[in-house]
Design a protein around this motif. Structure first.
Motif, PDB file in Angstrom:
ATOM      1  N   THR A 230      85.450  55.229 -25.265  1.00  0.00           N
ATOM      2  CA  THR A 230      86.866  55.180 -24.967  1.00  0.00           C
ATOM      3  C   THR A 230      87.566  56.273 -25.781  1.00  0.00           C
ATOM      4  O   THR A 230      87.098  56.647 -26.852  1.00  0.00           O
ATOM      5  CB  THR A 230      87.373  53.759 -25.336  1.00  0.00           C
ATOM      6  OG1 THR A 230      88.238  53.306 -24.330  1.00  0.00           O
ATOM      7  CG2 THR A 230      88.035  53.705 -26.687  1.00  0.00           C
TER       8      THR A 230
ATOM      9  N   TRP B  24      96.943  62.136 -14.659  1.00  0.00           N
ATOM     10  CA  TRP B  24      96.250  60.843 -14.714  1.00  0.00           C
ATOM     11  C   TRP B  24      95.646  60.597 -16.085  1.00  0.00           C
ATOM     12  O   TRP B  24      95.572  59.455 -16.537  1.00  0.00           O
ATOM     13  CB  TRP B  24      95.218  60.733 -13.607  1.00  0.00           C
ATOM     14  CG  TRP B  24      93.974  61.558 -13.770  1.00  0.00           C
ATOM     15  CD1 TRP B  24      93.724  62.788 -13.238  1.00  0.00           C
ATOM     16  CD2 TRP B  24      92.799  61.193 -14.510  1.00  0.00           C
ATOM     17  NE1 TRP B  24      92.470  63.211 -13.611  1.00  0.00           N
ATOM     18  CE2 TRP B  24      91.873  62.256 -14.382  1.00  0.00           C
ATOM     19  CE3 TRP B  24      92.433  60.071 -15.257  1.00  0.00           C
ATOM     20  CZ2 TRP B  24      90.616  62.233 -14.981  1.00  0.00           C
ATOM     21  CZ3 TRP B  24      91.179  60.047 -15.858  1.00  0.00           C
ATOM     22  CH2 TRP B  24      90.292  61.129 -15.713  1.00  0.00           C
ATOM     23  N   ARG B  25      95.277  61.671 -16.795  1.00  0.00           N
ATOM     24  CA  ARG B  25      94.750  61.488 -18.150  1.00  0.00           C
ATOM     25  C   ARG B  25      95.857  61.054 -19.100  1.00  0.00           C
ATOM     26  O   ARG B  25      95.647  60.207 -19.970  1.00  0.00           O
ATOM     27  CB  ARG B  25      94.134  62.792 -18.657  1.00  0.00           C
ATOM     28  CG  ARG B  25      92.812  63.132 -17.991  1.00  0.00           C
ATOM     29  CD  ARG B  25      92.150  64.323 -18.676  1.00  0.00           C
ATOM     30  NE  ARG B  25      91.060  64.839 -17.879  1.00  0.00           N
ATOM     31  CZ  ARG B  25      89.828  64.336 -17.910  1.00  0.00           C
ATOM     32  NH1 ARG B  25      89.564  63.316 -18.684  1.00  0.00           N
ATOM     33  NH2 ARG B  25      88.881  64.839 -17.143  1.00  0.00           N
ATOM     34  N   THR B  28      96.464  57.506 -18.463  1.00  0.00           N
ATOM     35  CA  THR B  28      95.365  56.737 -19.053  1.00  0.00           C
ATOM     36  C   THR B  28      95.626  56.513 -20.538  1.00  0.00           C
ATOM     37  O   THR B  28      95.500  55.388 -21.039  1.00  0.00           O
ATOM     38  CB  THR B  28      94.034  57.484 -18.869  1.00  0.00           C
ATOM     39  OG1 THR B  28      93.804  57.697 -17.480  1.00  0.00           O
ATOM     40  CG2 THR B  28      92.877  56.678 -19.436  1.00  0.00           C
ATOM     41  N   ASP B  29      96.022  57.573 -21.241  1.00  0.00           N
ATOM     42  CA  ASP B  29      96.273  57.446 -22.681  1.00  0.00           C
ATOM     43  C   ASP B  29      97.461  56.531 -22.969  1.00  0.00           C
ATOM     44  O   ASP B  29      97.398  55.680 -23.864  1.00  0.00           O
ATOM     45  CB  ASP B  29      96.506  58.829 -23.297  1.00  0.00           C
ATOM     46  CG  ASP B  29      95.228  59.658 -23.363  1.00  0.00           C
ATOM     47  OD1 ASP B  29      94.141  59.068 -23.199  1.00  0.00           O
ATOM     48  OD2 ASP B  29      95.320  60.876 -23.562  1.00  0.00           O
ATOM     49  N   ARG B  32      96.244  53.044 -22.341  1.00  0.00           N
ATOM     50  CA  ARG B  32      95.271  52.619 -23.342  1.00  0.00           C
ATOM     51  C   ARG B  32      95.974  52.273 -24.649  1.00  0.00           C
ATOM     52  O   ARG B  32      95.622  51.300 -25.312  1.00  0.00           O
ATOM     53  CB  ARG B  32      94.221  53.700 -23.576  1.00  0.00           C
ATOM     54  CG  ARG B  32      93.002  53.167 -24.330  1.00  0.00           C
ATOM     55  CD  ARG B  32      92.072  54.250 -24.802  1.00  0.00           C
ATOM     56  NE  ARG B  32      91.404  54.959 -23.734  1.00  0.00           N
ATOM     57  CZ  ARG B  32      91.661  56.199 -23.379  1.00  0.00           C
ATOM     58  NH1 ARG B  32      92.597  56.882 -24.027  1.00  0.00           N
ATOM     59  NH2 ARG B  32      91.007  56.777 -22.415  1.00  0.00           N
ATOM     60  N   LYS B  65      93.786  56.396 -10.244  1.00  0.00           N
ATOM     61  CA  LYS B  65      92.788  57.145 -11.002  1.00  0.00           C
ATOM     62  C   LYS B  65      92.797  56.724 -12.470  1.00  0.00           C
ATOM     63  O   LYS B  65      91.746  56.519 -13.081  1.00  0.00           O
ATOM     64  CB  LYS B  65      93.075  58.651 -10.876  1.00  0.00           C
ATOM     65  CG  LYS B  65      92.145  59.551 -11.619  1.00  0.00           C
ATOM     66  CD  LYS B  65      90.910  59.886 -10.832  1.00  0.00           C
ATOM     67  CE  LYS B  65      90.050  60.896 -11.578  1.00  0.00           C
ATOM     68  NZ  LYS B  65      88.642  60.803 -11.200  1.00  0.00           N
ATOM     69  N   ALA B  66      93.999  56.580 -13.011  1.00  0.00           N
ATOM     70  CA  ALA B  66      94.114  56.153 -14.416  1.00  0.00           C
ATOM     71  C   ALA B  66      93.556  54.750 -14.592  1.00  0.00           C
ATOM     72  O   ALA B  66      92.816  54.473 -15.554  1.00  0.00           O
ATOM     73  CB  ALA B  66      95.570  56.215 -14.862  1.00  0.00           C
ATOM     74  N   ILE B  67      93.889  53.860 -13.670  1.00  0.00           N
ATOM     75  CA  ILE B  67      93.398  52.487 -13.760  1.00  0.00           C
ATOM     76  C   ILE B  67      91.882  52.453 -13.636  1.00  0.00           C
ATOM     77  O   ILE B  67      91.198  51.734 -14.366  1.00  0.00           O
ATOM     78  CB  ILE B  67      94.050  51.610 -12.659  1.00  0.00           C
ATOM     79  CG1 ILE B  67      95.531  51.395 -12.996  1.00  0.00           C
ATOM     80  CG2 ILE B  67      93.331  50.291 -12.509  1.00  0.00           C
ATOM     81  CD1 ILE B  67      96.308  50.689 -11.904  1.00  0.00           C
ATOM     82  N   GLN B  69      89.815  54.697 -14.530  1.00  0.00           N
ATOM     83  CA  GLN B  69      89.250  55.167 -15.789  1.00  0.00           C
ATOM     84  C   GLN B  69      89.208  54.042 -16.815  1.00  0.00           C
ATOM     85  O   GLN B  69      88.194  53.808 -17.460  1.00  0.00           O
ATOM     86  CB  GLN B  69      90.071  56.356 -16.320  1.00  0.00           C
ATOM     87  CG  GLN B  69      89.692  56.827 -17.701  1.00  0.00           C
ATOM     88  CD  GLN B  69      88.257  57.327 -17.783  1.00  0.00           C
ATOM     89  OE1 GLN B  69      87.719  57.822 -16.786  1.00  0.00           O
ATOM     90  NE2 GLN B  69      87.636  57.181 -18.944  1.00  0.00           N
ATOM     91  N   LEU B  70      90.312  53.311 -16.946  1.00  0.00           N
ATOM     92  CA  LEU B  70      90.374  52.232 -17.926  1.00  0.00           C
ATOM     93  C   LEU B  70      89.429  51.095 -17.546  1.00  0.00           C
ATOM     94  O   LEU B  70      88.875  50.418 -18.413  1.00  0.00           O
ATOM     95  CB  LEU B  70      91.811  51.729 -18.066  1.00  0.00           C
ATOM     96  CG  LEU B  70      92.773  52.767 -18.652  1.00  0.00           C
ATOM     97  CD1 LEU B  70      94.210  52.283 -18.571  1.00  0.00           C
ATOM     98  CD2 LEU B  70      92.407  53.083 -20.089  1.00  0.00           C
ATOM     99  N   GLU B  73      86.113  52.080 -18.679  1.00  0.00           N
ATOM    100  CA  GLU B  73      85.979  51.949 -20.131  1.00  0.00           C
ATOM    101  C   GLU B  73      85.843  50.484 -20.535  1.00  0.00           C
ATOM    102  O   GLU B  73      85.721  50.171 -21.714  1.00  0.00           O
ATOM    103  CB  GLU B  73      87.186  52.590 -20.836  1.00  0.00           C
ATOM    104  CG  GLU B  73      87.215  54.093 -20.713  1.00  0.00           C
ATOM    105  CD  GLU B  73      88.451  54.720 -21.348  1.00  0.00           C
ATOM    106  OE1 GLU B  73      89.211  53.999 -22.024  1.00  0.00           O
ATOM    107  OE2 GLU B  73      88.665  55.930 -21.147  1.00  0.00           O
TER     108      GLU B  73
END
Lengths: 295, 295
Positions: A230, B24-25, B28-29, B32, B65-67, B69-70, B73
């Motif tokens: 992560t 999207w990154r 994501t951050d 997160r 896309k972000a979701i 990724q999470l 993870e």
DNA sequence: CATCATTTGTGCGTATGTATC
DNA sequence: AGATACATACGCACAAATGAT
């Protein structure tokens, strides 16, 4: 242009999308079969996304979804501007968990000769976000929920935290190590609020002896689990961007009456490392005659 | 409608997409951080994808896309028709790797009392594709490259293969177990080509005794690694659809001169199981006074 | 060194399907 | 049955990385 050119004739089975299953899932299965059949060899480049889309009579986003799935399964590596490649079968180094009676070695002790073991300390991208905090420098702070759970304290409890990133000299594989010691066992906390500060009783080199003196004979528990990387972990450990778990090996030091005092953990890319458990043959001539997996 | 309604005022930091990083990154951050800050609590539903898209002033595909990724993870669970939820922190059962001198137990032996240990055999979706092959029934076949590598033979070598799926009675967590024995040590191969068939010398219950007779005293090696589930594994083990590795625990039985004879492996969802290494305190009164992690 | 073709990455709009409540 | 949520699929445009020319 890739060296080979797939035509529908060489493709097994029928066209996807006929049943109720999602088209991208069908394509995933087709491609996974091609991989396990050896139709695509490790290291080989797959046809471009556009070519695959034409071949499967679908769109590029759909093919990309299938490729993303196979990358998440650890079967493919996608490289921007270069192409999509079949991953090599992992060749893992061993991390040995050894229990027994004899001399111990604390991986995070300044006395530990990591270079002799084939490792070197490295700096990592996320160091930039840790202004001024150096690897292995003891850092006193409030522990998080994870460490608190292991040490059996509340998450505001003060611990001495040390960490380091190492790189294997030959393979350039990286690992992260850290150690968390309950602060009250290696020093004293004085003052209140902002003035609160930590006065160490011992240096990191002497932590083990110090703890053994006060709480020995010590007991140890070692566990291994896995989780997905992560945040910065992928860059710091130079892992594949997707499809690779992180192996987490934890060693908890317990006082003779079972209270946790310290724990050391190793985070290692699971495609390059595996844990192995052994026991000390030196202390007893009889080798173990069984190994049980208990559930 | 979800119980809470995020407004830009309650959101930390600034809007994403200003720097060179992908939108999207950035999202994501942001998300997160919201998760680690406890802004979203475990079990809680996130706002819908459309709401998040509005909030972050972007499109639904980008938020998805972000979701995704999470979820990869292991932080979120996405449920069709219901919503996106914060995953609970894993609570793992222990699988103990025990070395020592004393009685052994073969998990795949018909004599092993799995129900007493809190487990029951279950059938799984992929059984349908294995026409007529029952769990634990010894099956003689050519081993794959993976098993061949462990047993030190070529991948066409004949092995006796047994497998089973178990479910923990209380937690309903599932594992897969299998055993691979080099056929020549528990029987003989007769005939050539299609007529080739296997005549067993011993029943599975007696494998251990049989092998110990011929090759003892035996040695054992146990390893732990992790990989991402592929194909039917997710359904068979009832795992989260994404973001959960599989823990693989392998125990290799070696003859006294170090040749592999058999190996047993356990595949377990890494969010529900962890491996722990111990040694037999019964045979020796002295507890281990150290535990080393060697690299 | 610059340029170009190739390949993957990002982002949006749109439409429709399907699971859940 | 309807509302809501996520899932799938396509098309398009442009950005960015790479490697060859």
């Amino acid at each position: 242009m890739t060296s080979h050119n797939r035509t529908p004739d060489t493709e097994p089975d029928t066209q996807p999308g006929t049943k109720g299953r999602a088209v991208w899932r069908e394509i995933t299965d087709f491609m996974r079969n091609d991989l396990s059949d050896g139709y695509y060899q490790p290291g080989q480049a797959l046809p471009g996304e556009s070519q695959l889309a034409d071949f499967y009579r679908t769109s590029r986003p759909t093919v990309r979804k299938a490729i993303a799935q196979l990358a998440a399964e650890g079967l493919l590596t996608v490289s921007h501007g270069r192409g999509t490649f079949v991953r090599h079968r992992p060749d893992r180094r061993l991390i040995t968990i050894e229990h027994g009676n004899g001399p111990r070695a604390d991986l995070l002790s300044p006395a530990y000769d990591l270079r002799a073991a084939g490792w070197e300390p490295v700096s990592v991208p996320s160091d930039a976000a840790r202004e001024g905090i150096e690897h292995l420098q003891p850092l006193t702070h409030s522990c998080g929920v994870e460490a608190a759970g292991i040490l059996g304290v509340r998450s505001s409890h003060t611990v001495v935290y040390r960490f380091a990133f190492w790189q294997h000299t030959k393979t350039r594989a990286r690992i992260y190590l850290d150690s968390n010691t309950l602060a009250e066992h290696v020093g004293t906390l004085e003052g209140q609020g902002i003035d609160r500060h930590f006065i160490p009783d011992a240096e990191p080199v002497d932590y083990y002896a110090h703890l053994a003196d006060k709480h020995g004979p010590l007991n140890w528990t070692t566990t291994v689990h896995a989780e997905m990387p992560t945040g910065d972990t992928i860059e710091d450990l130079r892992m594949e961007p997707t499809g690779t778990p992180v192996l987490v090996i934890r060693r908890v030091m317990l006082s003779h009456d079972g209270r946790p005092l310290e724990f050391t953990e190793i985070f290692a890319p699971a495609d390059r490392f595996e844990a192995t458990s052994s026991h000390d043959h030196g202390s007893s001539n009889a080798a173990a005659d069984y190994a049980v997996l208990s559930l």
